[in-house]
Write an enzyme that holds these catalytic residues in place. Sequence first.
Site, short mmCIF file in Angstrom:
data_model
loop_
_atom_site.label_atom_id
_atom_site.label_comp_id
_atom_site.label_asym_id
_atom_site.label_seq_id
_atom_site.Cartn_x
_atom_site.Cartn_y
_atom_site.Cartn_z
N GLU A 1 -17.60 12.95 -10.51
CA GLU A 1 -17.54 13.65 -11.80
C GLU A 1 -16.56 14.84 -11.84
OE1 GLU A 1 -21.60 14.62 -12.81
OE2 GLU A 1 -22.21 12.53 -12.86
N GLU B 1 -24.45 3.11 -11.10
CA GLU B 1 -25.71 3.78 -11.47
C GLU B 1 -26.25 3.17 -12.76
OE1 GLU B 1 -25.32 8.07 -11.45
OE2 GLU B 1 -24.03 8.05 -9.69
C1 XIL Z 1 -29.81 12.18 -10.97
C2 XIL Z 1 -31.14 11.78 -10.34
O1 XIL Z 1 -31.47 10.48 -10.75
C3 XIL Z 1 -32.22 12.76 -10.74
O2 XIL Z 1 -33.43 12.50 -10.03
C4 XIL Z 1 -31.77 14.20 -10.48
O3 XIL Z 1 -32.75 15.09 -10.98
C5 XIL Z 1 -30.43 14.48 -11.14
O4 XIL Z 1 -29.49 13.51 -10.69
N1 XIL Z 1 -24.95 11.08 -12.06
C6 XIL Z 1 -25.10 11.00 -10.69
C7 XIL Z 1 -26.47 10.94 -10.11
O5 XIL Z 1 -24.11 10.85 -9.97
O6 XIL Z 1 -26.52 11.54 -8.85
C8 XIL Z 1 -27.50 11.54 -11.03
O7 XIL Z 1 -28.80 11.35 -10.47
C9 XIL Z 1 -27.38 10.95 -12.42
C10 XIL Z 1 -26.02 11.22 -13.01
#
Ligand code: XIL
Length: 352
Positions: free
Chosen positions: A154, A259
């Site tokens: 990101e 994701e």
């Molecule tokens: C999220 C997790 O799922 C949560 O449990 C945590 O509180 C915050 O992070 N982008 C990413 C992930 O790269 O690491 C994130 O995961 C969601 C957005």
Amino acid sequence: MRFSALILICFSLGVSCKREAPQPHPSILHEAFADRFLIGFAINNQQVRGNEADAIAIVKKHANSITAENDMKWQNVQPAVDFFNFTAVDAFVAFGEEHKMKTIGHTLVWHSQLPNWVHNITDSAELVAVMEQFITSYAGRYAGKIHGWDVVNEAFNNDGSYRDTVFYKYIGPRFIERAFELAHEVDPNAELYYNDYNMTFPGKRNAVIAMVQNLQAKNIRIDGIGMQGHWTLTHPSLEEIEESIIAYASTGLQVMITELDISVLPRNENPYRNGLPESVSNQLAQRYADLFRLFIKHSDKISRVTFWGVHDGQSWLNDHPTLGRTNYPLLFDRNYNPKQCLYSILEVSQYK
Ligand code: XIL
């Protein structure tokens, strides 16, 4: 699955069931996509520690790759300047080894879930040294055991400008080059990825591609581009996703959906506290079927699809963007039962 259920799904998905000799319906995700791409799940700390047997059973059955939902983030690994805590990562890596899964390192350099002591650094040389020490100690420790690292997560805004993180502010864009260079140095066999959300936005897409081309021009290793895939029932469109997969693959790198989850909730509402209406469940199954048809079409470019969680109860989307929602974005329900969308994906896996 029972034949009647199959017919029902074919009917609701509008797919043809008129094939003469139907193949046995696949029932295991990673097998269904074995010749196309890896199938992964993000697993949380409880699951890694063996505390949620039903969830672990799902992962063992359906996945050949795992990502740690939170355990591998900087905040958890180096909570204080002089303190590394590798306990959870050791357990995660051991889980992957035991079950012969490709383990993904998520993530090395990210502005979020970053410990405060790093956030607060304002001296460029100090920040470079801290980042270098983190990557060297951490990726070095697991060298040979991580299939691929999300080296940078990101780094761009939606319009393609650099996100105003501590790394960008005090090191400049070269923090990305340095992170990739060093990760390769300490773990030469690991694949290295850039990972981000809203990857279908044209501004971000162009910036990521330019960043990749810059690394390539400088002979700095990068293997893949991760589109996080936090999507909704309607956005982004299939066309936008397809265009983006093609654009990212044109760099010569592998593309991954890293994701994946599909929010079924309107942005600021929580209408399904007591269960998901059948019509929405059908929409979700259709959306997953459409996405996987697209992934199959481009499976020459896609190396992995990872779901961001095992079951709905675990999903971060119950607390994002606002706390205390009841969302239904994943393939298994809160009681670990397979949902219609799992069957819709298994069904489309049979098509060319
Ligand atoms: C999220 C997790 O799922 C949560 O449990 C945590 O509180 C915050 O992070 N982008 C990413 C992930 O790269 O690491 C994130 O995961 C969601 C957005």
